[in-house]
Design an enzyme around this catalytic site. Structure first.
Site, PDB file in Angstrom:
ATOM      1  N   CYS A 146      36.608  35.033  40.510  1.00 35.30           N
ATOM      2  CA  CYS A 146      36.732  33.507  40.863  1.00 35.30           C
ATOM      3  C   CYS A 146      35.817  32.943  39.804  1.00 35.30           C
ATOM      4  CB  CYS A 146      36.065  33.154  42.465  1.00 35.30           C
ATOM      5  SG  CYS A 146      34.558  33.818  42.589  1.00 35.30           S
ATOM      6  N   CYS A 180      28.385  22.851  44.888  1.00 33.66           N
ATOM      7  CA  CYS A 180      29.102  21.865  44.021  1.00 33.66           C
ATOM      8  C   CYS A 180      29.440  22.790  42.724  1.00 33.66           C
ATOM      9  CB  CYS A 180      28.040  20.820  43.505  1.00 33.66           C
ATOM     10  SG  CYS A 180      27.796  19.916  44.948  1.00 33.66           S
TER      11      CYS A 180
END
Length: 493
Positions: free
Chosen positions: A450, A295
């Site tokens: 990222c 998540c």
């Protein structure tokens, strides 16, 4: 009329974010063949090197698992829907067996006048009544996790009058949790989640006894913790713990009330090997690391865990009462964006390694290794996973200061770039990295980053596997590391 292949959110980055792909085919194998021909990056996520469907992906036609039909030869009619169901982790409804059979001879606890008033809306339901409420008071339920799923589970089970709640968690409350983890509040930031959750449960219902386990659930402690509870509610957010919970429940004969969430999609079921399928019957093994983002990496709609967690609480109550139609041998799929529920039939797998006819697992294992997260020691001059390099945010800042010649490649999604980005970067989302490898100059060092360093590590592995020959360096801790070590003005998300 074409056949529609429905693509789950976790795999849409390989289809240009298309949720459905139309193909013309006579059977599932032809349909999937056309799918991976159109979107080649999907092939390795759906099939192994032998051309067989991977065990962490299930394919359904008309709500039936093709493993129990004709496999890839399963015919599809014009207009049929093929659903790809990966781990993100109905059949005939079954009556719930009696919970806590070993203690069923014991007298149920009485209700005080105060409790009768508190639970009056339950007591006037014939399906619950006084006896049912006494069963709830007598029940022992263990929640694994007090995050997005555990929050509504804890709130509603406490309000329902579960007499004994165990909660397992080792994390602390972070501000980013508060968008969905409604059992915690702003004043709890920095506190152990276990303490915050216990306080909130007591605030809701002082009649509930809470056992708090401020620890990570492991192969060493799982059986001892789970053994004394009637029902286990899985609110985990990672595959190693999910398989650990499943296996412990099978070995101890406990029902496992399962839930999982990702972005806008959720799953719920009741895995109980005594009377039906377990989690391994559905997904024999996990997907490779990095395929299904967490998540924190992929995002989640704040209300989604509230919906799935409430379903888990509902299933728990039904199991305790021994009534209704529990989600045994049924997988409930929910899409919050489309407001759509679907139900898939599950079957007990006779070849399941832990609950099948000839089980090969008789004890808990090393689940980090099983899920591919524990790598062998790297060789000299090489990091884990075979990647040649890793760099910290502070070291990257030094490279900037020294004006070194390198390229900075961001493998996040465009909407993440809009939140926070780094100087001189080039955005190539992970799902496009192999097809756009020509845009990365092999003559210059490429620093890949990222959000936290997970997707960038996968991008490096994918580029290496595709034959890219330039030097690739992973930015440790991603853009969050940059914000924490170098530039606090870079937003954290």
């Amino acid at each position: 009329m074409p056949v529609l292949i429905q693509i789950p959110t976790a795999l849409r980055r390989f289809t240009g974010n298309q949720p459905e792909i139309a193909v013309h085919a006579k059977n599932v194998g032809e349909a999937l063949g056309q799918l991976v021909a159109q979107h080649t990056e999907l092939n390795k996520h759906l099939f192994n090197d032998k051309g067989e469907l991977r065990s962490f992906v299930n394919i359904y036609v008309n709500d039936e698992d093709i493993r129990y039909q004709s496999g890839l030869e399963t015919p599809v009619a014009d207009g049929a829907a093929i659903m790809v169901v990966p781990s993100i982790a109905g059949g005939v409804a079954e009556e719930a067996p009696e919970i806590a059979e070993a203690s069923s001879h014991m007298k149920l606890p009485e209700l005080s006048n105060q409790e009768i008033l508190r639970y009056s809306r339950h007591l006037i339901l014939p399906e619950v009544g006084v006896e049912g409420q006494r069963k709830l008071k007598n029940a022992r339920v263990l929640m694994i996790g007090t995050g997005g799923l555990g929050a509504p589970v804890g709130l509603y089970l406490a309000a329902a009058g579960i007499g004994h709640l165990g909660i397992v968690d080792f994390d602390v409350v972070d501000e980013s949790n508060l968008q969905r983890q409604v059992i915690h509040g702003t004043r709890d930031i920095g506190r152990p989640k276990i303490a915050s959750a216990a306080d909130r449960i007591y605030d809701i219902n002082r009649h509930v006894q809470v056992d708090a386990y401020d620890t990570r659930l492991t192969s060493q402690n799982a059986l001892d913790i789970i053994r004394d509870y009637d029902i286990i509610v899985d609110g985990t957010d990672n595959f190693p713990t999910r398989y650990l919970v499943n296996d412990a429940c099978v070995l101890l004969g406990k029902p496992n009330v399962y839930g999982s969430i990702f972005r806008f999609e959720g799953q719920a079921s009741v895995f109980w090997a005594k009377v039906g399928a377990c989690y391994r019957c559905l997904f024999t093994e996990p997907p490779p690391p990095g395929l299904v983002p967490s998540c924190a990496e992929g995002g989640v709609l704040g209300v989604l865990p509230g919906i799935i967690g409430s379903i888990q609480a509902n299933e728990t109550i039904k199991l305790i009462l021994g009534g209704g139609e529990p989600l045994i041998n049924r997988l409930l799929l929910f899409d919050a964006w489309k407001m759509r529920f679907r139900e898939m039939k599950l079957h007990k797998n006779p070849k399941c390694p832990i609950c099948g006819e000839k089980p090969v697992l008789h004890e808990l294992i090393d689940y980090e290794e099983f899920c591919g997260l524990r790598q062998p020691a790297p060789a000299v001059g090489e990091t884990a996973n075979g990647t040649p390099d890793e760099i910290s945010a502070a070291e990257l800042k030094q490279w900037f200061d020294e004006q070194r010649d390198f390229q900075l490649i961001d493998v996040r999604e465009p909407h993440e770039y809009a939140i926070a980005n780094l100087p001189y970067e080039k955005l190539i989302p992970l799902g496009q990295i192999v097809n756009r490898a020509a845009e990365i100059d092999p003559a210059r060092v490429a620093v890949i980053f990222c959000k936290v360093g997970i997707r960038s590590a996968k991008a490096i592995n994918d580029l290496r596997a595709s034959g890219y020959g330039g030097r690739l360096v992973n930015l440790k801790d991603g853009i969050l590391g940059w914000s924490g070590q170098v530039d606090p003005s870079t937003p954290k998300y």
